[in-house]
Structure formats: structure tokens, C-alpha cells
Write a protein that holds these residues in place. Structure first.
Motif, PDB file in Angstrom:
ATOM      1  N   PRO A 163      69.457 -30.865 -19.002  1.00 35.24           N
ATOM      2  CA  PRO A 163      70.169 -30.488 -20.234  1.00 35.24           C
ATOM      3  C   PRO A 163      68.975 -29.992 -21.273  1.00 35.24           C
ATOM      4  O   PRO A 163      69.666 -29.236 -22.075  1.00 35.24           O
ATOM      5  N   ASP A 164      67.790 -30.038 -21.133  1.00 38.45           N
ATOM      6  CA  ASP A 164      66.723 -29.244 -21.854  1.00 38.45           C
ATOM      7  C   ASP A 164      66.538 -27.982 -21.355  1.00 38.45           C
ATOM      8  O   ASP A 164      65.860 -27.250 -22.346  1.00 38.45           O
ATOM      9  N   HIS A 165      66.907 -27.562 -20.142  1.00 38.28           N
ATOM     10  CA  HIS A 165      66.467 -26.115 -19.803  1.00 38.28           C
ATOM     11  C   HIS A 165      67.162 -25.900 -18.673  1.00 38.28           C
ATOM     12  O   HIS A 165      67.952 -26.527 -17.865  1.00 38.28           O
ATOM     13  N   ASN A 166      67.151 -24.705 -18.064  1.00 35.11           N
ATOM     14  CA  ASN A 166      68.047 -23.926 -17.189  1.00 35.11           C
ATOM     15  C   ASN A 166      67.054 -23.538 -15.794  1.00 35.11           C
ATOM     16  O   ASN A 166      67.520 -22.872 -14.901  1.00 35.11           O
ATOM     17  N   HIS A 167      65.979 -24.440 -15.563  1.00 35.01           N
ATOM     18  CA  HIS A 167      65.265 -24.348 -14.467  1.00 35.01           C
ATOM     19  C   HIS A 167      65.642 -24.880 -13.153  1.00 35.01           C
ATOM     20  O   HIS A 167      66.282 -25.887 -13.316  1.00 35.01           O
TER      21      HIS A 167
END
Length: 146
Positions: free
Chosen positions: A39-43
């Protein structure tokens, strides 16, 4: 798949080391690299592991079942070795005999460098409204006699 194989078709023993590192990270997190979402990034999983490592929060990557039943220092060491295996440049990755030594002893480990395929994916904002498929831009020309 190692970055050098994906980009240039170059395969070596270090490509296998990269794959082993991905599997090791997948085992520790109990998540797959392909299709990983946070949920915090798209990595991807490799990017997520790298972020947690440089933030000095490696336990946030590790699946809680490992934390409850294993030696935490061994699990973090395994994560460290996994990150060493997935480094972008093949020459920076250890060979498999070194990996076995690193996992089975207390030898000092070098700091890992940024992993290969440490990229942020572009994720559609609303998957329900966006059709996730490729556009067929193929055309044919028929050559016919006069």
C-alpha cells in the motif's frame, strides 16, 4: 530472471545466483516477486526488501511465522544474503559457493547494493475501469498479382 538476461540475453552462473536471491526473499516474506503489491509504494518484492533494508526495518519484510519460531539473527542474515544475490551488476553478486558459506557461518557480509529490477511500476489508478490488456497494433499486407 536476472537483469542482464532480460535486457541483453546474457546468461551466466551469476544469473542463477540472482534467481536464488529472489527465491530466498520470496521464502522469507512468503510473498511472490511477481504481482507483489504494497500500500505504501508500487515496487516489486525486491524493491520492497531494499526499502526495508535501507530504512533499517528488515523485520517488516519477514513473515511473522519466521519471527515466532526462528533465530532472528539467522533470518536477517538470510535476508542480507538474498539482497547480495540480487544486486544489479553480476560482478557484485557472490558465487553460489560463497552464498553457501555466508548462510552456514558467521563470516562478515559486505553491505548490499541496490538490487536489479528495483523499479517502480505504473499501476492504473482504477483497475475496475481500466482494461488490463495489450493493444493489438498488428497489421498485414497481402501481396497479390495483377
Amino acid at each position: 530472471m536476472s537483469p542482464e538476461y532480460a535486457a541483453d540475453g546474457i546468461f551466466s552462473m551469476k544469473s542463477d545466483v540472482f534467481s536464488f536471491g529472489v527465491i530466498l526473499l520470496e521464502m522469507l516474506s512468503r510473498k511472490k516477486n511477481r504481482g507483489f503489491r504494497h500500500p505504501d509504494h508500487n515496487h516489486n518484492l525486491l524493491g520492497h526488501a531494499w526499502i526495508r533494508w535501507i530504512q533499517d526495518k528488515p523485520l517488516e519484510l519477514i513473515n511473522k511465522t519466521f519471527c515466532d519460531s526462528c533465530n532472528i539473527s539467522e533470518v536477517i542474515r538470510s535476508l542480507h544474503v538474498g539482497l547480495l544475490c540480487v544486486q544489479r551488476v553480476p560482478e557484485d553478486r557472490p558465487n553460489m559457493s560463497s552464498v553457501v558459506l555466508m548462510l552456514g557461518s558467521d563470516v562478515a557480509l559486505p553491505p548490499p547494493k541496490q538490487p536489479g529490477f528495483y523499479t517502480e511500476r505504473s499501476v492504473p489508478e482504477s483497475p475496475s475501469r481500466t482494461l488490463l490488456c495489450s493493444k493489438n497494433a498488428f497489421s498485414t499486407t497481402l501481396i497479390e498479382p495483377r
